[in-house]
Design an enzyme around this catalytic site. Sequence first.
Site: not given
Length: 900
Positions: A522, A586, A640
Amino acid sequence: QVDRYLYHMRLSDDVLLDVMTRFQTEMVKGLGRDTNPTATVKMLPTFVRSLPDGSEKGEFLAADLGGSQFRAHQVKVFDDGKQSSRLESKFYPPPKEVIQGNGTELFDYVAHCLSDFMETNNLKHKKLPLGFTFSFPCKQTKLDEGVLLAWTKHFKVRGVQDTDVVSSLRKALQKHKASFDIDVDVLALVNDTVGTMMTCGYDDPRCEVGLIIGTGTNACYMEEMRHIDLVEGDEGRMCINTEWGAFGDDGALDDLRTEFDQELDLGSLNPGKQLFEKMISSLYLGELVRLILLKMTKEGLLFNGKVSTALLTKGKIEMKHVSAMEKYKEGLSNTKEILTELNLLPSEEDCIAVQHVCTIVSFRSANLCAAALAAILTRLRENKKLLRMRTTVGIDGGLYKTHPQYAKRLHKVVRRLVPNCDVRFLLSVSGSGKGAAVVTAVAYRLTAQRKKIDAALAPFLLSLDTLREVKNKMRTELEYGLKRETQASATVKMLPTYVCGTPDGTEKGKFLALDLGGTNFRVLLVKIRSGRRRSVQMYNKIFAIPLEIMQGTGEELFDHIVQCIADFLEYMGIKGARLPLGFTFSFPCRQASIDKGTLVGWTKGFKATDCEGEDVVDMLREAIRRRNEFDLDIVAVVNDTVGTMMTCGYEDPNCEIGLIAGTGSNVCYMEDMKNIEIVEGNEGKMCINTEWGGFGDNGCIDNIRTKYDKEVDEGSLNPGKQRYEKMTSGMYLGEIVRQILIDLTKQGLLFRGQISESLRKRGIFETKFLSQIESDRLALLQVRRILQQLGLDSTCDDSIIVKEVCGAVSKRAAQLCGAGLAAIVEKKRENRGVEHLQITVGVDGTLYKLHPHFSRVLRETVKELAPQCDVTFMLSEDGSGKGAALITAVAKRLHNIGQK
């Protein structure tokens, strides 16, 4: 003339549909906890939960009490793939003084008959399980216990009503054990109707209804557990013995009962009781015909008005007479012979009229029976949510078997009343005795299966002591990761993030955030406002990362990421602005500062080459430079988990822990700088990314790893690594379930022992299916549909086992996660030096958010293992996007303060 006289006994289809509706209403009343006490149709649970599946085997005894004879059977069931069995039987007519005497005499008689039977068949040296068919209404609380509610069918034994008949039989067998030299284990109490269903179910797996039409009448069927209020639990199905003979005892059928029905009832042993049975069963139809003929004769319509002694004698006309008189193929000869034997001197017209009376009486019986059966079939179809249903009804009883027209009439009317049910009627050959043995065999099979399933799932049941041990080991590993001399060999890496503060509300500006952590990538634009109009606005776009890029070269991966950023900047019209950027990455990184992150190792299916050991921020800058279209100020590389903590910290300043429970599993928390030996300085705090997924890689939790965990680990992309994550995270739970299902199938406990092609496929069992299967709102029917989507053709019993397996795996995951988190909150409490700690944990991840029980079990485990900590769990809204922007904003704010 007879038609006019018996007009009320001829029932139209509209009337029968109305009877069907009334019976459905009574069924619902009987199943409800609050309405059952006043229901006439008692809908008694039988605790028979499973139909035969063909794998039953062994030698069983059956005792059958309920008709005109007591029957003893020896049944051998063979597991030969053909579902064959062998039956040896002996009949014992009980004397009148036994069936109308006292309970002790009755059960002594049964024990004596069993002893004789075992001696005759040379069985005295064996200890055999016994199924007891007891064809009277009993209230059962388990399979081998039943309290007699009332005697029916001419039985009137004193001292038995309201007592447990299995207990009485066991006492009688025990009393005579020495003198009779028999050793019998009573395993199941079975109603003859249930026995019929099970006998037919042994030959036809579609059979889920049992029907008796003989001396008495009754029906049973397989009901969904969620509808049976009288029994705990919602899983699976249970056979319900309707005891439909009492339908109408509350007046619900008064409009259909004729003067003859009323007269018959008044002269019976139990006036006002079993009114439906008195309109249907063979015990009463002969008497009904006698009462009609008597009245017609008195009115001069038959036998020249001459009333013989036979017509005045109760019970003189029996069902066998009625059946014989209805043999149309033999003309009137049978009728004439029977009436002459009764000294009635009939004319030909008399014979025609009497034959017609018999036809109307037996036809009404078949019609009423069909209407109630149609109600049961409709309920079964609606339970299964089918537009059209195929099913089998197992039938037994003298009236159905010996009456020349009855079966044909019943079938025809049922098919007319329920045209959307394709019904096969299967005659029970060996009667209710074999059925009791089959119920016992199924109970035997289920007990053996239960032991094997319990053995397979036992390692997933973690005691409180085991969880405390896990918590303590996690605490030890946390300390190793923080200490300079042990950090290099520690499995829990305790990586410093260089995030030294949480939001204070003064953050503002426009920020870009990148989020790479799974199969999607994203790009976000985040606008943060401070002051009274404090808010966070986000715009984002999602891009897929193809497998060939996930597992290609590092350069290809970062070029793809930059391509996605370019598309987004173009899309938002901000290509010229040099915005501060936070990069949520992450994967385990070793950071030397907030904008430097060296990849320790890929997880979650990524395998891009030339990345491990490299600084991911440098790789991103290089890729931006190669493209040469725009420039960005990369301020922070973020995990994350840290993003999750920061997002919740923006709403709640007490949030100092971040937890991810989704595809992966990880935790971060704010640690005192003085405890972080691998970073210079002792003032303030820094967020530590624990990377706790590697906990246990040194073998410290091998004692709780099962053979299934080892299989999953060995088949993964990184064998021997991330062992704790492989027991707690969404990416692996479905695979653990699949391994267990394969093992249970190999043991013949699931899917008929057939391992389907789809079950062999790694990764077929996604974690979202666990969440769906374990949903409390989901009926087993829907569980079966999910399994069918996966190519697994499951029975109702299979679905229960699959649900149980999913529950064991996900509960253990939540408990292990809770034990790890308890170690963290306890460490925070000790850091602060307080007796009681109040703290908030920011949480994200699909497992926590979507699984129906994971979050509850996790919270309960933390509370149990860290009782001095009051932990609030706060759901994070987009930790990896919004959180990355907030970290960037906080870093900018702290940087500006530093400059000043």
